[in-house]
Motif scaffolding. Structure first.
Motif, PDB file in Angstrom:
ATOM      1  N   GLY A 110       0.824  -1.219   0.000  1.00 19.18           N
ATOM      2  CA  GLY A 110       0.000   0.000   0.000  1.00 19.18           C
ATOM      3  C   GLY A 110       0.850   1.259   0.000  1.00 19.18           C
ATOM      4  N   THR A 111       0.496   2.204  -0.865  1.00 15.20           N
ATOM      5  CA  THR A 111       1.235   3.473  -0.956  1.00 15.20           C
ATOM      6  C   THR A 111       0.231   4.621  -1.097  1.00 15.20           C
ATOM      7  OG1 THR A 111       2.731   2.186  -2.381  1.00 15.20           O
ATOM      8  CG2 THR A 111       3.233   4.537  -2.106  1.00 15.20           C
TER       9      THR A 111
ATOM     10  N   HIS B 216      -6.857  12.351  -1.482  1.00 12.43           N
ATOM     11  CA  HIS B 216      -5.929  11.366  -0.957  1.00 12.43           C
ATOM     12  C   HIS B 216      -6.183  10.018  -1.642  1.00 12.43           C
ATOM     13  CE1 HIS B 216      -4.891   8.622   2.678  1.00 12.43           C
ATOM     14  NE2 HIS B 216      -3.963   8.581   1.751  1.00 12.43           N
ATOM     15  N   VAL B 217      -5.177   9.511  -2.345  1.00 10.10           N
ATOM     16  CA  VAL B 217      -5.341   8.236  -3.062  1.00 10.10           C
ATOM     17  C   VAL B 217      -4.413   7.198  -2.445  1.00 10.10           C
ATOM     18  CG1 VAL B 217      -5.076   7.063  -5.291  1.00 10.10           C
ATOM     19  CG2 VAL B 217      -6.053   9.354  -5.217  1.00 10.10           C
ATOM     20  N   PHE B 218      -4.975   6.012  -2.222  1.00 11.88           N
ATOM     21  CA  PHE B 218      -4.216   4.914  -1.631  1.00 11.88           C
ATOM     22  C   PHE B 218      -4.138   3.794  -2.671  1.00 11.88           C
ATOM     23  CE2 PHE B 218      -4.040   1.023   0.984  1.00 11.88           C
ATOM     24  CZ  PHE B 218      -2.903   1.302   1.718  1.00 11.88           C
ATOM     25  N   VAL B 219      -2.940   3.531  -3.179  1.00 13.88           N
ATOM     26  CA  VAL B 219      -2.783   2.488  -4.202  1.00 13.88           C
ATOM     27  C   VAL B 219      -2.487   1.168  -3.500  1.00 13.88           C
ATOM     28  CG1 VAL B 219      -1.396   1.715  -6.183  1.00 13.88           C
ATOM     29  CG2 VAL B 219      -1.912   4.143  -5.901  1.00 13.88           C
ATOM     30  N   LEU B 220      -3.336   0.170  -3.755  1.00 11.05           N
ATOM     31  CA  LEU B 220      -3.146  -1.130  -3.117  1.00 11.05           C
ATOM     32  C   LEU B 220      -2.854  -2.185  -4.187  1.00 11.05           C
ATOM     33  CD1 LEU B 220      -3.264  -2.511  -0.316  1.00 11.05           C
ATOM     34  CD2 LEU B 220      -5.625  -3.105  -0.821  1.00 11.05           C
TER      35      LEU B 220
ATOM     36  N   ILE C 133      -9.406   4.414  -2.671  1.00 11.23           N
ATOM     37  CA  ILE C 133      -8.502   3.259  -2.769  1.00 11.23           C
ATOM     38  C   ILE C 133      -8.514   2.769  -4.210  1.00 11.23           C
ATOM     39  CG2 ILE C 133      -7.919   0.960  -1.872  1.00 11.23           C
ATOM     40  CD1 ILE C 133      -9.649   1.433   0.516  1.00 11.23           C
ATOM     41  N   ASN C 134      -7.357   2.655  -4.812  1.00 13.08           N
ATOM     42  CA  ASN C 134      -7.249   2.046  -6.150  1.00 13.08           C
ATOM     43  C   ASN C 134      -6.623   0.669  -5.981  1.00 13.08           C
ATOM     44  OD1 ASN C 134      -6.474   5.013  -8.186  1.00 13.08           O
ATOM     45  ND2 ASN C 134      -8.363   4.313  -7.255  1.00 13.08           N
ATOM     46  N   VAL C 135      -7.436  -0.361  -6.192  1.00 15.40           N
ATOM     47  CA  VAL C 135      -6.930  -1.730  -6.039  1.00 15.40           C
ATOM     48  C   VAL C 135      -6.401  -2.223  -7.396  1.00 15.40           C
ATOM     49  CG1 VAL C 135      -7.503  -4.100  -5.370  1.00 15.40           C
ATOM     50  CG2 VAL C 135      -8.622  -2.181  -4.211  1.00 15.40           C
ATOM     51  N   HIS C 136      -5.158  -2.669  -7.419  1.00 18.15           N
ATOM     52  CA  HIS C 136      -4.563  -3.250  -8.625  1.00 18.15           C
ATOM     53  C   HIS C 136      -4.469  -4.756  -8.390  1.00 18.15           C
ATOM     54  CE1 HIS C 136      -2.493   0.451 -10.486  1.00 18.15           C
ATOM     55  NE2 HIS C 136      -3.339   0.873  -9.580  1.00 18.15           N
ATOM     56  N   CYS C 137      -5.237  -5.534  -9.136  1.00 22.96           N
ATOM     57  CA  CYS C 137      -5.198  -6.987  -8.909  1.00 22.96           C
ATOM     58  C   CYS C 137      -5.496  -7.723 -10.207  1.00 22.96           C
ATOM     59  CB  CYS C 137      -6.190  -7.373  -7.817  1.00 22.96           C
ATOM     60  SG  CYS C 137      -7.879  -7.057  -8.304  1.00 22.96           S
ATOM     61  N   MET C 138      -5.439  -9.049 -10.157  1.00 26.75           N
ATOM     62  CA  MET C 138      -5.669  -9.859 -11.366  1.00 26.75           C
ATOM     63  C   MET C 138      -7.123  -9.761 -11.825  1.00 26.75           C
ATOM     64  SD  MET C 138      -3.100 -11.995 -12.292  1.00 26.75           S
ATOM     65  CE  MET C 138      -1.636 -12.798 -11.678  1.00 26.75           C
ATOM     66  N   ASP C 139      -8.059  -9.755 -10.832  1.00 27.29           N
ATOM     67  CA  ASP C 139      -9.478  -9.780 -11.188  1.00 27.29           C
ATOM     68  C   ASP C 139     -10.256  -8.879 -10.229  1.00 27.29           C
ATOM     69  OD1 ASP C 139     -12.107 -10.419 -11.721  1.00 27.29           O
ATOM     70  OD2 ASP C 139     -12.018 -12.373 -10.716  1.00 27.29           O
ATOM     71  N   SER C 140     -10.685  -7.730 -10.754  1.00 28.56           N
ATOM     72  CA  SER C 140     -11.359  -6.760  -9.869  1.00 28.56           C
ATOM     73  C   SER C 140     -12.737  -7.262  -9.418  1.00 28.56           C
ATOM     74  CB  SER C 140     -11.493  -5.417 -10.569  1.00 28.56           C
ATOM     75  OG  SER C 140     -12.186  -5.592 -11.780  1.00 28.56           O
ATOM     76  N   GLY C 141     -13.249  -8.323 -10.089  1.00 32.84           N
ATOM     77  CA  GLY C 141     -14.554  -8.862  -9.709  1.00 32.84           C
ATOM     78  C   GLY C 141     -14.454  -9.903  -8.603  1.00 32.84           C
ATOM     79  N   ASN C 142     -13.267 -10.120  -8.067  1.00 28.84           N
ATOM     80  CA  ASN C 142     -13.071 -11.163  -7.054  1.00 28.84           C
ATOM     81  C   ASN C 142     -14.006 -10.966  -5.848  1.00 28.84           C
ATOM     82  OD1 ASN C 142     -11.747 -12.301  -4.547  1.00 28.84           O
ATOM     83  ND2 ASN C 142     -10.496 -13.210  -6.164  1.00 28.84           N
ATOM     84  N   GLN C 143     -14.660 -12.064  -5.449  1.00 26.44           N
ATOM     85  CA  GLN C 143     -15.670 -11.981  -4.391  1.00 26.44           C
ATOM     86  C   GLN C 143     -15.067 -11.569  -3.039  1.00 26.44           C
ATOM     87  OE1 GLN C 143     -18.864 -12.067  -5.235  1.00 26.44           O
ATOM     88  NE2 GLN C 143     -19.284 -11.472  -3.108  1.00 26.44           N
ATOM     89  N   TYR C 144     -13.822 -11.975  -2.776  1.00 27.35           N
ATOM     90  CA  TYR C 144     -13.215 -11.631  -1.477  1.00 27.35           C
ATOM     91  C   TYR C 144     -13.010 -10.115  -1.345  1.00 27.35           C
ATOM     92  CZ  TYR C 144     -12.450 -16.554  -0.589  1.00 27.35           C
ATOM     93  OH  TYR C 144     -12.645 -17.891  -0.353  1.00 27.35           O
ATOM     94  N   ILE C 145     -12.763  -9.451  -2.484  1.00 29.55           N
ATOM     95  CA  ILE C 145     -12.617  -7.989  -2.422  1.00 29.55           C
ATOM     96  C   ILE C 145     -13.985  -7.390  -2.097  1.00 29.55           C
ATOM     97  CG2 ILE C 145     -11.986  -5.866  -3.653  1.00 29.55           C
ATOM     98  CD1 ILE C 145     -10.087  -7.424  -5.355  1.00 29.55           C
ATOM     99  N   ALA C 146     -15.000  -7.829  -2.823  1.00 30.91           N
ATOM    100  CA  ALA C 146     -16.366  -7.307  -2.601  1.00 30.91           C
ATOM    101  C   ALA C 146     -16.787  -7.544  -1.154  1.00 30.91           C
ATOM    102  CB  ALA C 146     -17.330  -7.968  -3.565  1.00 30.91           C
TER     103      ALA C 146
END
Ligand SMILES: CC(C)(COP(=O)(O)OP(=O)(O)OC[C@H]1O[C@@H](n2cnc3c(N)ncnc32)[C@H](O)[C@@H]1OP(=O)(O)O)[C@@H](O)C(=O)NCCC(=O)NCCS
Length: 333
Positions: free
Chosen positions: A249-250, A258-262, A294-307
């Protein structure tokens, strides 16, 4: 000819003339190039409004001093009549073998005149960058680089879904949610070195052989480790039922606030919510009372664990935000 028609013709002629002026090449004799130092902050920032760089997500005003002081980064600018009109950061990664240019910008008045390309070839030729691999890190708003990608002038090495969430007060969220006993842990540089050393762990976390962190793609080399941490990034890791999850996280301040890149690596699971809470604890104190994106960078933004994690913390997804971040390589020319 009636007055309305005459007015229309004059307006159209002026529009075309201004376009021609815009695409007129700049007289190269008027351009000078220079290395940028910490003291040039205001000159660099006056090149272009930060609202008009990276769609308002311009990290340079907040990060200039940290970036320019990094051991891998140098800043270069082009001037016309003693005024800075183009800028780029040159970041040498992977034991100096890879060149990444960042935070590039051109004065609006000179956009499309080839000035950025002129600065780019100046730095490539004068700073011994030829012979190194060139990498680009950009999102889908960058139409020039997207065109290069479609035209196969560059090769994709990794891409990440980007999604955005809005947090009104992370202080409030921390108050309402106790983290409890957790197996989350801070990953310090010494631990990351072990991770990079282990082929199995590296493959699981970084299948493309790169760790994309705060927009910079690092190969899994020891020399990159201090660079990864140089931007105040907090790295957390957990091991749940045989699967590894690492998050980095940055925070930064920009026109958007304020933007938090994760950046997320490995396998998402129910521990993700604990990662978020732990990151909140470490958010820069300057931003403690501010809303945050928060800007989440991941393989799949639709991932249920994120939701699920965001629902649990009552954090709203910005449904209108959709982006993909690309990392590509191209031959130096
Ligand atoms: C991006 C920008 C610097 C390009 O300016 P320009 O006047 O169109 O520049 P030029 O005419 O010299 O050429 C554009 C070149 O920029 C390069 N470029 C664009 N985005 C780039 C990036 N992220 N990294 C490296 N190079 C980039 C392209 O390769 C293109 O080269 P091409 O001629 O081979 O297609 C300018 O539009 C700008 O200041 N935009 C706002 C800032 C911004 O959003 N920057 C993000 C990109 S770093």
């Amino acid at each position: 000819m009636n007055l309305k028609r005459t007015f229309h013709i004059i307006r159209r002629t002026l529009q075309i003339a201004s376009k021609i002026k815009q695409y007129d090449a700049v007289d190269t004799k008027r351009i000078t190039f220079q290395r940028v130092k910490v003291d040039d902050y205001y000159k660099v920032l006056s090149i272009r409004s930060p609202d008009d760089v990276y769609e308002g997500y311009d990290y340079l005003p907040d990060r200039f001093h940290k970036l320019i002081s990094s051991s891998s980064i140098e800043g270069y600018a082009a001037s016309i009549d003693n005024k800075l009109v183009a800028f780029q950061l040159v970041n040498l990664l992977d034991d100096g073998r890879t060149v990444l240019t960042q935070a590039g910008r051109v004065d609006k008045e000179y956009e499309g005149t080839g000035l950025y390309n002129a600065l780019d070839s100046f730095t490539q030729h004068n700073y011994n960058l030829l012979g190194r691999q060139r990498t680009f890190s950009f999102d889908e708003h960058n139409q020039t680089l997207m065109k290069h990608l479609y035209a196969r002038k560059m090769e994709t090495v990794m891409s990440r879904d980007v999604s955005a969430y809005h947090v009104k007060s992370h202080k409030e969220i921390l108050k309402n949610n106790t983290i409890g006993p957790s197996n989350n842990n801070t990953i310090f540089p010494v631990h990351l070195k072990e991770v990079f050393k282990s082929e199995k762990t590296s493959r699981e976390l970084f299948p493309e052989g790169r760790m994309l962190c705060f927009y910079v793609p690092y190969k899994l080399k020891d020399s990159n480790i201090p660079l990864i941490y140089s931007q105040g990034t907090k790295v957390l890791g957990s091991f749940t039922e045989g699967s590894l999850l690492v998050t980095a996280g940055t925070s930064f301040q920009c026109s958007k606030g304020h933007v938090f890149v994760l950046d997320v690596y490995g396998t998402l699971n129910e521990t993700f919510v604990k990662h978020i809470l732990q990151h909140f604890r470490h958010v820069d104190l300057r931003f403690f009372n501010e809303p945050m994106e928060i800007n989440v960078h991941c393989m799949d933004s639709g991932n249920q664990y994120i939701a699920d994690a965001m629902n649990q913390l009552d954090i709203q997804k910005d449904e209108s935000f959709r982006d993909v971040h690309h990392v590509t390589t191209a031959e130096m020319n």
